[in-house]
Design a protein around this motif. Sequence first.
Motif, PDB file in Angstrom:
ATOM      1  N   GLY A 111       0.816  -1.212   0.000  1.00 31.66           N
ATOM      2  CA  GLY A 111       0.000   0.000   0.000  1.00 31.66           C
ATOM      3  C   GLY A 111       0.846   1.258   0.000  1.00 31.66           C
ATOM      4  N   LYS A 112       1.904   1.262   0.809  1.00 31.26           N
ATOM      5  CA  LYS A 112       2.786   2.425   0.857  1.00 31.26           C
ATOM      6  C   LYS A 112       3.559   2.578  -0.461  1.00 31.26           C
ATOM      7  N   LEU A 113       3.927   1.444  -1.060  1.00 31.39           N
ATOM      8  CA  LEU A 113       4.656   1.489  -2.332  1.00 31.39           C
ATOM      9  C   LEU A 113       3.812   2.182  -3.400  1.00 31.39           C
ATOM     10  N   ILE A 114       2.531   1.822  -3.448  1.00 32.79           N
ATOM     11  CA  ILE A 114       1.634   2.429  -4.433  1.00 32.79           C
ATOM     12  C   ILE A 114       1.429   3.913  -4.125  1.00 32.79           C
ATOM     13  N   ALA A 115       1.142   4.217  -2.851  1.00 33.31           N
ATOM     14  CA  ALA A 115       0.900   5.613  -2.466  1.00 33.31           C
ATOM     15  C   ALA A 115       2.108   6.483  -2.767  1.00 33.31           C
ATOM     16  N   TRP A 116       3.301   5.978  -2.499  1.00 30.39           N
ATOM     17  CA  TRP A 116       4.524   6.734  -2.755  1.00 30.39           C
ATOM     18  C   TRP A 116       4.729   6.968  -4.248  1.00 30.39           C
ATOM     19  N   GLY A 122       5.004  10.283  -8.675  1.00 28.57           N
ATOM     20  CA  GLY A 122       5.885  10.246  -9.843  1.00 28.57           C
ATOM     21  C   GLY A 122       5.095  10.206 -11.138  1.00 28.57           C
ATOM     22  N   GLY A 123       3.964   9.487 -11.133  1.00 29.20           N
ATOM     23  CA  GLY A 123       3.112   9.462 -12.315  1.00 29.20           C
ATOM     24  C   GLY A 123       2.473  10.812 -12.574  1.00 29.20           C
ATOM     25  N   SER A 124       2.082  11.492 -11.500  1.00 21.90           N
ATOM     26  CA  SER A 124       1.451  12.803 -11.620  1.00 21.90           C
ATOM     27  C   SER A 124       2.411  13.822 -12.222  1.00 21.90           C
ATOM     28  N   THR A 125       3.619  13.920 -11.677  1.00 22.80           N
ATOM     29  CA  THR A 125       4.595  14.879 -12.205  1.00 22.80           C
ATOM     30  C   THR A 125       5.078  14.473 -13.594  1.00 22.80           C
ATOM     31  N   GLY A 126       5.172  13.159 -13.831  1.00 20.82           N
ATOM     32  CA  GLY A 126       5.605  12.689 -15.141  1.00 20.82           C
ATOM     33  C   GLY A 126       4.651  13.116 -16.246  1.00 20.82           C
ATOM     34  N   VAL A 127       3.354  12.983 -15.997  1.00 24.44           N
ATOM     35  CA  VAL A 127       2.358  13.384 -16.993  1.00 24.44           C
ATOM     36  C   VAL A 127       2.368  14.899 -17.176  1.00 24.44           C
ATOM     37  N   ALA A 128       2.529  15.641 -16.081  1.00 31.06           N
ATOM     38  CA  ALA A 128       2.577  17.105 -16.188  1.00 31.06           C
ATOM     39  C   ALA A 128       3.716  17.540 -17.101  1.00 31.06           C
ATOM     40  N   LYS A 157      17.370  -1.556   1.063  1.00 29.46           N
ATOM     41  CA  LYS A 157      16.410  -2.434   0.393  1.00 29.46           C
ATOM     42  C   LYS A 157      15.137  -1.669   0.042  1.00 29.46           C
ATOM     43  N   GLU A 158      14.669  -0.839   0.963  1.00 26.10           N
ATOM     44  CA  GLU A 158      13.470  -0.043   0.711  1.00 26.10           C
ATOM     45  C   GLU A 158      13.712   0.976  -0.400  1.00 26.10           C
ATOM     46  N   TYR A 159      14.896   1.597  -0.388  1.00 28.21           N
ATOM     47  CA  TYR A 159      15.212   2.580  -1.426  1.00 28.21           C
ATOM     48  C   TYR A 159      15.203   1.932  -2.812  1.00 28.21           C
ATOM     49  N   VAL A 160      15.774   0.716  -2.899  1.00 23.77           N
ATOM     50  CA  VAL A 160      15.803  -0.001  -4.177  1.00 23.77           C
ATOM     51  C   VAL A 160      14.393  -0.364  -4.622  1.00 23.77           C
ATOM     52  N   GLN A 161      13.567  -0.835  -3.687  1.00 23.40           N
ATOM     53  CA  GLN A 161      12.187  -1.200  -4.034  1.00 23.40           C
ATOM     54  C   GLN A 161      11.399   0.013  -4.520  1.00 23.40           C
ATOM     55  N   LEU A 162      11.573   1.135  -3.843  1.00 18.10           N
ATOM     56  CA  LEU A 162      10.853   2.351  -4.245  1.00 18.10           C
ATOM     57  C   LEU A 162      11.295   2.833  -5.620  1.00 18.10           C
ATOM     58  N   SER A 163      12.574   2.637  -5.942  1.00 21.14           N
ATOM     59  CA  SER A 163      13.108   3.130  -7.208  1.00 21.14           C
ATOM     60  C   SER A 163      12.885   2.161  -8.363  1.00 21.14           C
ATOM     61  N   THR A 164      12.627   0.881  -8.062  1.00 20.15           N
ATOM     62  CA  THR A 164      12.439  -0.119  -9.114  1.00 20.15           C
ATOM     63  C   THR A 164      10.983  -0.561  -9.200  1.00 20.15           C
ATOM     64  N   TYR A 165      10.534  -1.338  -8.225  1.00 24.18           N
ATOM     65  CA  TYR A 165       9.127  -1.755  -8.234  1.00 24.18           C
ATOM     66  C   TYR A 165       8.211  -0.528  -8.236  1.00 24.18           C
ATOM     67  N   GLY A 166       8.579   0.465  -7.447  1.00 28.33           N
ATOM     68  CA  GLY A 166       7.782   1.688  -7.385  1.00 28.33           C
ATOM     69  C   GLY A 166       7.779   2.451  -8.688  1.00 28.33           C
ATOM     70  N   GLY A 167       8.780   2.210  -9.540  1.00 30.29           N
ATOM     71  CA  GLY A 167       8.831   2.887 -10.821  1.00 30.29           C
ATOM     72  C   GLY A 167       7.810   2.375 -11.826  1.00 30.29           C
ATOM     73  N   VAL A 205       4.595   2.041 -11.358  1.00 31.12           N
ATOM     74  CA  VAL A 205       3.361   2.837 -11.287  1.00 31.12           C
ATOM     75  C   VAL A 205       3.462   4.106 -12.137  1.00 31.12           C
ATOM     76  N   PRO A 206       4.511   4.934 -11.973  1.00 31.91           N
ATOM     77  CA  PRO A 206       4.629   6.114 -12.845  1.00 31.91           C
ATOM     78  C   PRO A 206       4.705   5.751 -14.331  1.00 31.91           C
ATOM     79  N   MET A 207       5.404   4.666 -14.639  1.00 31.73           N
ATOM     80  CA  MET A 207       5.513   4.261 -16.045  1.00 31.73           C
ATOM     81  C   MET A 207       4.149   3.869 -16.613  1.00 31.73           C
ATOM     82  N   LEU A 208       3.336   3.172 -15.810  1.00 26.05           N
ATOM     83  CA  LEU A 208       1.993   2.797 -16.258  1.00 26.05           C
ATOM     84  C   LEU A 208       1.127   4.036 -16.487  1.00 26.05           C
TER      85      LEU A 208
END
Length: 461
Positions: free
Chosen positions: A19-24, A28-34, A152-162, A164-167
């Motif tokens: 849940g936090k991964l998605i919320a975080w 990135g998707g919002s600013t990316g589209v802007a 580990k959290e930083y890597v997850q946020l930058s990879t798995y978390g990436g 969502v913005p890409m989608l």
Amino acid sequence: MNEEINNPAPVKEKGVPFGKLIAWSLRGGSTGVAMMILGYLTIFAVKTMRMPAALVGGLLLASKFIDGITDLFAGLIIDRTNTKMGRGRPYELCVIGMWLTTVLMFMMPESATMVVKSIWILVMYLFSNSIFYTFLNANSTVYMVRAFSSQKEYVQLSTYGGVVPMLIVLIFNVLFPTLMGTMATSQGGWVKLVLIFAVPLTVLGMLRFFVIKETNNVDVSAEGDKVNLKEVFQLLKKNRYIYIIALASLVINLLTNMGTGVFYFTEIVGNVKLMSVLAVSQVIVLPLMFIFPQMLKKMSVAKLVRIGLLVGAAAGIVNFFAGSNMILLVIGAILTGAGAVPVTMLAALMIIECADYNEHIGLSRMEGSLGAVNGFASKVGAGIGAGILGILIGLAGYDGNLAVQPDSAITMIRLLYSLIPAALNVVVYLVFRLYNLDKNISQIRAENEARRTEAEAKHEA
């Protein structure tokens, strides 16, 4: 027994809850589209508002001089911030300002004089990009290292978390060109089109502000009281690695935000709606975000970035030979996306390495200032991309009032879509070979931790 005491088992690092991964990741998707929408500003101004392409490009380039000032002070302001909400989190409110001014940019009065139109674009672009987006760039890493606490959290946020913005950007790239063909036939149509994305993405972009709090002090509880402008200049003088990262971000954002694609598909392919096909093909790139964590166990972020730059160069070569062939254009688009992912998604990990290096050489960590330098480069790249597109096609004879463009303009559009991106990727690859911080980062972090432990012991004594 004594051996177990002297050599305790390493503590297993926890991962980021889903849940936090998605919320975080939604911000990135919002600013990316802007930023993607700003890539359409030139064609809006040229085709709909009947402004000269070179004038629009010049205005966007002029805004970059002010960007240099705002980025420098944004990082300093964030590094000096200490509030009950935290250091980076309060600046998430800039999402609202960024989207508001982006919408206003397309609400330029159609009957206004050329001077008023020019001032309107410049002012709104400055607010959206030079102020609000600047703080969002500068606060991201600061917020992350205080809301999460392990590598580990930083890597997850930058990879798995990436993912969502890409989608989100992928969905935008599919929908926007299609809707553009039917809605963006007038100034009012452009505004409605932008609002379709602005309203929901403002809400989604603010989600992590409400869900994720700063709980980790990162041993710099007093840092906000002592960072000053002199230290920022020391950072710029002593930390050469941030310039290498910034160069990569500048070039990737220049190419991503140039907006050549819409001209290429309008004038060469002959159907702007086919850009959606390229966007759909980017789905193939998404699995990379799930592979990266495993790859990062075997290689450094810097090496992964260098591989991406070579892939980006190959994409430009494919696009040069593509012409209007959709199969080759899809292959080029896939390679372009795959090449850009390491820089865009993993820059935060390298900024953390630069903060560790700062601490190692006796400076404050200054994640905010480091993020501001990289953010400045990203925005300069985006601004130069949008600006140089208008200037170069304008000099090559492009005229929005013509039904058929001259050969010189067509040639320029082809080069901006293919060989020029290929050459820029090669140049950055060669420069990035100078980034050797990753070879010593484990030792640097160990020495930093030893210093902290020693300082804490002296303080307690």
